[in-house]
Design a protein around this motif. Sequence first.
Motif, PDB file in Angstrom:
ATOM      1  N   LYS A  39       7.299  48.213 211.512  1.00 43.78           N
ATOM      2  CA  LYS A  39       8.454  48.632 210.712  1.00 43.78           C
ATOM      3  C   LYS A  39       8.010  49.105 209.321  1.00 43.78           C
ATOM      4  O   LYS A  39       8.485  50.122 208.809  1.00 43.78           O
ATOM      5  CB  LYS A  39       9.446  47.478 210.594  1.00 43.78           C
ATOM      6  N   PHE A  40       7.062  48.380 208.732  1.00 40.63           N
ATOM      7  CA  PHE A  40       6.553  48.750 207.401  1.00 40.63           C
ATOM      8  C   PHE A  40       5.808  50.087 207.454  1.00 40.63           C
ATOM      9  O   PHE A  40       5.985  50.945 206.590  1.00 40.63           O
ATOM     10  CB  PHE A  40       5.624  47.648 206.880  1.00 40.63           C
ATOM     11  N   ARG A  87       8.267  53.010 207.957  1.00 41.64           N
ATOM     12  CA  ARG A  87       9.021  53.243 206.722  1.00 41.64           C
ATOM     13  C   ARG A  87       8.140  53.920 205.668  1.00 41.64           C
ATOM     14  O   ARG A  87       8.575  54.865 204.989  1.00 41.64           O
ATOM     15  CB  ARG A  87       9.560  51.917 206.192  1.00 41.64           C
ATOM     16  N   ALA A  88       6.885  53.452 205.555  1.00 42.78           N
ATOM     17  CA  ALA A  88       5.962  54.055 204.587  1.00 42.78           C
ATOM     18  C   ALA A  88       5.632  55.492 204.971  1.00 42.78           C
ATOM     19  O   ALA A  88       5.540  56.376 204.101  1.00 42.78           O
ATOM     20  CB  ALA A  88       4.684  53.221 204.504  1.00 42.78           C
ATOM     21  N   PHE A 146       6.874  43.457 212.392  1.00 45.66           N
ATOM     22  CA  PHE A 146       7.095  43.667 210.961  1.00 45.66           C
ATOM     23  C   PHE A 146       6.136  44.733 210.409  1.00 45.66           C
ATOM     24  O   PHE A 146       6.518  45.564 209.591  1.00 45.66           O
ATOM     25  CB  PHE A 146       6.916  42.345 210.207  1.00 45.66           C
TER      26      PHE A 146
END
Length: 268
Positions: free
Chosen positions: A34-35, A38-39, A31
């Motif tokens: 993924k964060f 994306r950021a 997780f």
Amino acid sequence: MEEYLDTFQNLLIEYTPKVLTALAILIVGLFAIKFIVRASKKIMGKRGVDITLQKFLGDLISWSLKALLFVTVVSQLGVATTSFAAIIGAAGLAVGLALQGSLSNFAGGAIIMIFKPFKIGDLIEAQGVTGVVKEIQIFTTHLNTPGNKLAIIPNGTLSNGNIINYTAEGKLRVDLTFGVSYDADIKQSKEILMEVLASNPKVLKDPAPSVNVSELADSSVNFAVRPWANVADYWDVYFETTENVKLALDKAGIEIPYPHSVEIQKEG
């Protein structure tokens, strides 16, 4: 049987916390990765980074973090990371030797995306191919040639070779040469050629077009005709100027010399 049950119970008690902890690290880590990816893409988008480069860097960050997460999870289970790292290193060396060409193309793609010698939509000439850049991938670059053919060039050779970007400066000079007879008036011929350029709306006023005597050839006086055009209008200006010059010189009665064949008859 009791001894085996005791051993299994001891192993269960010893490794259950480690397995649960490793599983928790794995889930939270995925997780978090993924964060972070994306950021990172969001930040690169705000700074105007090319979309292809965004995807490339996003994938690179993702795989690097996943490799680090995998090593962390394995070490949590009690596996010696030093031996594991040695195995990964040996495997990486073997894969690197087997994929030298692909890695060269990968590095070339990274160089192209970072230094941006061209972008999608640019007209370039490279590796003997001229075309509009259609797509920049990690290993190859796709060009759409003037004949509507798809040219796929490996990024390794592309990044190490000469690249001519016709679009970068926004304007192109069209180089043409026209010859007139030695009997023609040079001043009149020059004025006619300039009128042809001035009457074409696709010929740019700035930089100004030029017409100059370039050569006193064997059978003609040659003029260097140099109109400027936008990249999209290059071939229109080239062909229209060639046709209009012929029509204008014919209308003025100025001869355009051409090779003559002379037949020699032998006596006797």
